[in-house]
Scaffold this active site. Structure first.
Site, mmCIF file in Angstrom:
data_model
loop_
_atom_site.group_PDB
_atom_site.id
_atom_site.type_symbol
_atom_site.label_atom_id
_atom_site.label_comp_id
_atom_site.label_asym_id
_atom_site.label_seq_id
_atom_site.Cartn_x
_atom_site.Cartn_y
_atom_site.Cartn_z
ATOM 1 N N LYS A 49 18.308 -21.763 88.074
ATOM 2 C CA LYS A 49 17.961 -20.403 88.395
ATOM 3 C C LYS A 49 16.584 -20.461 89.474
ATOM 4 O O LYS A 49 15.944 -21.587 89.427
ATOM 5 C CB LYS A 49 17.414 -19.650 87.102
ATOM 6 C CG LYS A 49 16.500 -20.401 86.329
ATOM 7 C CD LYS A 49 16.003 -19.543 84.813
ATOM 8 C CE LYS A 49 14.971 -20.413 83.906
ATOM 9 N NZ LYS A 49 15.018 -20.082 82.740
ATOM 10 N N TYR A 268 -13.241 -15.809 103.805
ATOM 11 C CA TYR A 268 -13.381 -14.429 103.349
ATOM 12 C C TYR A 268 -14.358 -14.400 102.236
ATOM 13 O O TYR A 268 -14.253 -15.391 101.035
ATOM 14 C CB TYR A 268 -12.081 -13.850 102.881
ATOM 15 C CG TYR A 268 -11.123 -13.420 104.124
ATOM 16 C CD1 TYR A 268 -11.391 -12.758 105.128
ATOM 17 C CD2 TYR A 268 -9.954 -14.236 104.100
ATOM 18 C CE1 TYR A 268 -10.693 -12.324 105.902
ATOM 19 C CE2 TYR A 268 -8.935 -13.868 105.152
ATOM 20 C CZ TYR A 268 -9.431 -13.049 106.273
ATOM 21 O OH TYR A 268 -8.428 -12.561 107.189
HETATM 22 C C1 PLP Z 1 14.877 -21.242 82.047
HETATM 23 C C2 PLP Z 1 15.458 -21.642 80.891
HETATM 24 C C3 PLP Z 1 15.826 -23.059 80.370
HETATM 25 C C4 PLP Z 1 15.094 -24.280 81.067
HETATM 26 O O1 PLP Z 1 13.940 -24.288 80.563
HETATM 27 P P1 PLP Z 1 13.059 -25.630 81.064
HETATM 28 O O2 PLP Z 1 11.633 -25.575 80.201
HETATM 29 O O3 PLP Z 1 12.841 -25.497 82.515
HETATM 30 O O4 PLP Z 1 13.901 -26.915 80.573
HETATM 31 C C5 PLP Z 1 16.765 -23.025 79.221
HETATM 32 N N1 PLP Z 1 16.998 -22.118 78.405
HETATM 33 C C6 PLP Z 1 16.773 -20.766 78.976
HETATM 34 C C7 PLP Z 1 17.328 -19.753 78.312
HETATM 35 C C8 PLP Z 1 15.922 -20.488 80.172
HETATM 36 O O5 PLP Z 1 15.929 -19.204 80.511
#
Ligand code: PLP
Length: 389
Positions: A49, A268
């Site tokens: 994702k 800044y």
């Molecule tokens: C993003 C996600 C993961 C992966 O988690 P990591 O900590 O990157 O291994 C697993 N399960 C769900 C439901 C997620 O949203």
């Protein structure tokens, strides 16, 4: 007069001022580390994702699939389209609830969906019926995360209703841990909450583990693991970080060097004043590129193998670093924001700690218009340097 034609001679890409390098060898190494952690029967749902945590959805997904990853975990329907258009045929598990108009697209593209309510199952069932297909859904139980999932108290009743939907097939039951990285006891409590319902979903595959959970307790591996961060070579726990190799380096360039006197303010707000006459390099990176402003006066970058401190506020496209210790630094010199140079390393966790966030946010915040270069990738489309925008 055509504005476009006047400028057509500069249409080829110049060398970037900031870029990300991604190492396929390190990715494959991390996949092997994960495989060694799980039983043979356990399948990996590689979570890609958010543009594969900023590494690039399609190139990373191709490489994962080529390396034997069984399922890709994604967030939405756009990612389904992008991956199918790229020719990836593996199961895709959508981790986020879908909306009713998205159901036909999900079914037509054979994506699986994590479902938290009877309604979602019904929308998918209707779309599947219409298309003469089966909807594959994974039922999620909210054992303590307080985000997605059926509440344990009405899970059984809802599952029985869903079982009556003729075009739906329950592919697995799952839950998600809220504190796998920080609290073993709370994680175990969630696990036991799931097991209380086990007799009701006997025979169905189970998945619970994200990266942190998988390395907390091996029984959490179950039938699938859903891992993201570890594949990218990062981890919330330092013992796990040592087992893995970060696959991303983030670089930029020195665009200006100047000598400034003692007490001269930097950037800044003049939040930094030089303690002595110093040599300052201006680098081509800033918060507009995803280098967080909260790193102002805190972070380091690597130039010629040396840690150089960021001085003053991070600006939109520039930062200033002290290079007084580096007599030979020149304009155009490479500076490492994340990565290794000589004996020194800076990883996303170090930046996260300084910025008061987590490595996930550091990675996903790197602007998508910063070119990604893929090195040592097996998948053919990325065999050579591959920039994409
Ligand atoms: C993003 C996600 C993961 C992966 O988690 P990591 O900590 O990157 O291994 C697993 N399960 C769900 C439901 C997620 O949203």
């Amino acid at each position: 007069m055509s504005y476009k034609n006047n400028y057509s001679f500069i249409s080829s890409a110049p060398l970037p001022r900031s870029w990300v390098e991604i190492d396929g060898q390190a990715l494959r190494f991390n996949i092997r580390v994960a495989r060694n952690r799980i039983p043979k029967k356990t399948k990996i749902i590689a979570v890609v994702k958010s543009d594969a945590y900023g590494h690039g959805l399609v190139p990373i997904s191709r490489e994962l699939v080529q390396s034997g990853i069984e399922v890709l975990g994604i967030n939405n329907v756009d990612e389904v389209i992008e991956l199918r258009n790229a020719g990836i045929q593996n199961p895709l598990l959508i981790l986020c609830p879908i909306l009713p108009p998205e159901a036909p697209l999900v079914i037509a593209n054979n994506a699986w969906v994590v479902v938290s309510s009877f309604n979602e199952a019904k929308w998918l069932n209707n779309a599947a019926e219409h298309l003469g297909k089966k909807a594959i859904i994974h039922l999620k139980i909210d054992t303590g995360m307080g985000r997605l999932g059926f509440s344990p108290s009405n899970f059984v009743k809802e599952m029985e209703k869903i079982k009556k939907l003729s075009s739906v097939c329950i592919g697995a039951v799952c839950t998600h841990f809220a504190q796998a990285d920080t609290d073993l006891e709370a994680t175990e409590k969630q696990w036991l909450e799931l097991l209380k319902l086990k007799e009701y979903f006997k025979g169905l595959p189970i998945h619970v583990a994200n990266s942190a959970a998988l390395w907390r307790k091996s029984v959490y591996a179950c039938d699938y693991v859903r891992i993201g961060l570890a594949l990218y070579g990062l981890a919330p726990m330092s013992f796990l970080r040592r087992l893995l190799r970060p696959i991303m380096s983030w670089k930029c360039k020195v665009v200006l060097i100047k000598e400034l006197p003692k007490n001269h303010p930097i950037s800044y707000g003049s939040t930094y004043r030089l303690k002595k006459p110093s040599k300052i390099a201006v680098l081509s990176i800033g918060y507009g590129d995803g280098y967080l402003r909260s790193l102002s006066n805190k972070a380091f970058v690597l130039i010629k193998g040396k840690r150089c401190p960021v001085r003053g506020a991070v600006t939109m496209n520039q930062i200033m670093v002290d290079i007084s210790e580096l007599p030979s630094c020149k304009i155009g010199e490479e500076a490492i924001l994340i990565g290794t140079q000589g004996k020194e390393s800076i990883n996303a966790d170090e930046l996260a700690k300084l910025a008061g966030t987590i490595s996930y946010e550091i990675l996903t915040n790197i602007h998508s218009n910063i070119p990604r270069q893929y090195r040592h990738f097996l998948s053919r489309s990325n065999a050579s340097l591959h920039y994409y925008e």
